[in-house]
Design a protein around this motif. Structure first.
Motif, PDB file in Angstrom:
ATOM      1  N   ALA A 109       0.835  -1.208   0.000  1.00  0.00           N
ATOM      2  CA  ALA A 109       0.000   0.000   0.000  1.00  0.00           C
ATOM      3  C   ALA A 109       0.867   1.255   0.000  1.00  0.00           C
ATOM      4  N   SER A 110       1.936   1.248   0.767  1.00  0.00           N
ATOM      5  CA  SER A 110       2.837   2.395   0.826  1.00  0.00           C
ATOM      6  C   SER A 110       3.536   2.617  -0.513  1.00  0.00           C
ATOM      7  N   ILE A 111       3.989   1.534  -1.126  1.00  0.00           N
ATOM      8  CA  ILE A 111       4.635   1.635  -2.441  1.00  0.00           C
ATOM      9  C   ILE A 111       3.640   2.170  -3.465  1.00  0.00           C
ATOM     10  N   ARG A 112       2.429   1.609  -3.454  1.00  0.00           N
ATOM     11  CA  ARG A 112       1.388   2.044  -4.390  1.00  0.00           C
ATOM     12  C   ARG A 112       1.130   3.544  -4.233  1.00  0.00           C
ATOM     13  N   HIS A 113       0.998   4.012  -2.991  1.00  0.00           N
ATOM     14  CA  HIS A 113       0.771   5.435  -2.728  1.00  0.00           C
ATOM     15  C   HIS A 113       1.939   6.282  -3.239  1.00  0.00           C
ATOM     16  N   SER A 114       3.167   5.852  -2.973  1.00  0.00           N
ATOM     17  CA  SER A 114       4.346   6.616  -3.383  1.00  0.00           C
ATOM     18  C   SER A 114       4.466   6.726  -4.894  1.00  0.00           C
ATOM     19  N   ILE A 115       4.249   5.619  -5.581  1.00  0.00           N
ATOM     20  CA  ILE A 115       4.421   5.667  -7.034  1.00  0.00           C
ATOM     21  C   ILE A 115       3.291   6.443  -7.701  1.00  0.00           C
ATOM     22  N   THR A 143       5.367  -9.645  -5.834  1.00  0.00           N
ATOM     23  CA  THR A 143       4.398 -10.557  -6.423  1.00  0.00           C
ATOM     24  C   THR A 143       2.984  -9.997  -6.281  1.00  0.00           C
ATOM     25  N   GLN A 144       2.649  -9.483  -5.095  1.00  0.00           N
ATOM     26  CA  GLN A 144       1.318  -8.903  -4.878  1.00  0.00           C
ATOM     27  C   GLN A 144       1.098  -7.719  -5.805  1.00  0.00           C
ATOM     28  N   LEU A 145       2.078  -6.846  -5.915  1.00  0.00           N
ATOM     29  CA  LEU A 145       1.948  -5.699  -6.814  1.00  0.00           C
ATOM     30  C   LEU A 145       1.841  -6.164  -8.262  1.00  0.00           C
ATOM     31  N   GLY A 146       2.575  -7.200  -8.624  1.00  0.00           N
ATOM     32  CA  GLY A 146       2.505  -7.748  -9.975  1.00  0.00           C
ATOM     33  C   GLY A 146       1.112  -8.238 -10.310  1.00  0.00           C
ATOM     34  N   GLU A 147       0.437  -8.819  -9.336  1.00  0.00           N
ATOM     35  CA  GLU A 147      -0.936  -9.280  -9.535  1.00  0.00           C
ATOM     36  C   GLU A 147      -1.884  -8.107  -9.762  1.00  0.00           C
ATOM     37  N   GLU A 148      -1.481  -6.921  -9.326  1.00  0.00           N
ATOM     38  CA  GLU A 148      -2.290  -5.713  -9.508  1.00  0.00           C
ATOM     39  C   GLU A 148      -1.891  -4.948 -10.757  1.00  0.00           C
ATOM     40  N   PHE A 181       9.139   0.715 -11.003  1.00  0.00           N
ATOM     41  CA  PHE A 181       7.750   0.286 -11.048  1.00  0.00           C
ATOM     42  C   PHE A 181       7.122   0.839 -12.314  1.00  0.00           C
ATOM     43  N   GLN A 182       6.474  -0.066 -13.080  1.00  0.00           N
ATOM     44  CA  GLN A 182       5.844   0.354 -14.319  1.00  0.00           C
ATOM     45  C   GLN A 182       4.685  -0.579 -14.655  1.00  0.00           C
ATOM     46  N   THR A 183       3.843  -0.128 -15.573  1.00  0.00           N
ATOM     47  CA  THR A 183       2.739  -0.960 -16.038  1.00  0.00           C
ATOM     48  C   THR A 183       3.284  -1.956 -17.052  1.00  0.00           C
ATOM     49  N   PRO A 184       2.557  -3.025 -17.322  1.00  0.00           N
ATOM     50  CA  PRO A 184       3.016  -3.968 -18.346  1.00  0.00           C
ATOM     51  C   PRO A 184       3.205  -3.292 -19.710  1.00  0.00           C
ATOM     52  N   GLU A 185       2.352  -2.323 -20.024  1.00  0.00           N
ATOM     53  CA  GLU A 185       2.463  -1.613 -21.299  1.00  0.00           C
ATOM     54  C   GLU A 185       3.767  -0.815 -21.360  1.00  0.00           C
TER      55      GLU A 185
END
Length: 160
Positions: free
Chosen positions: A9-15, A48-53, A66-70
């Protein structure tokens, strides 16, 4: 559904605060690793959890990109057209590494050693150093969890 991981959650918020998903975002490795250690969560599990998202995290030296698959696919195409760049290819997290062929993999240590050797031979010297440094900085418990993760990942499904 897995419970919300505070590190993820912290990583998601930061990025997201820094422009993700429109652009790739780098975070320094050490603070992310320290947060994982503080929360008792292996970094591989968080990635792994972030990858699933749909958030791909790759180790690039002292940072995690950190990047999207695209964006990852676009970046890979750009790197293929510019071979003169000196930036090493990122090391993919476990969820992106291809699994061995189940028909040819018996789950024994010799096969795992061959697979690891083949994979390691494809890494650049910078990637090997980064991988070694990351492993050396892990606690004995984290090393054991990582070994168990890969042992489970490469185990023969017929023996489960």
């Amino acid at each position: 559904m897995t419970p919300e991981n505070p590190v993820a959650a912290s990583i998601r918020h930061s990025i997201e605060k820094n422009g993700f998903p429109d652009k790739a975002v780098k975070l320094p490795f050490r603070p992310v690793y320290a947060s994982c250690k503080q929360h008792g969560t292996p970094l591989a599990e968080v990635l792994t959890q972030l990858g699933e998202e749909g958030i791909i995290g790759t180790l690039t030296g002292d940072h995690i990109l950190f990047q999207t698959p695209e964006l990852a696919a676009e970046s890979a195409r750009i790197k293929q057209t510019k071979p003169e760049e000196t930036d090493p290819e990122p090391i993919a997290p476990p969820s992106e590494n291809p699994a061995p062929d189940p028909a040819g993999f018996t789950g024994n240590l010799e096969d795992l050693t061959k697979l690891a050797g083949n994979t390691m031979s494809q890494l650049s010297p910078e990637q090997l150093k980064s991988l070694k440094d990351s492993f050396d900085n892990m606690s004995p418990e984290e090393k054991m969890k990582l070994m168990q993760f890969y042992s489970n990942l490469f185990s023969n499904p017929d023996k489960k």
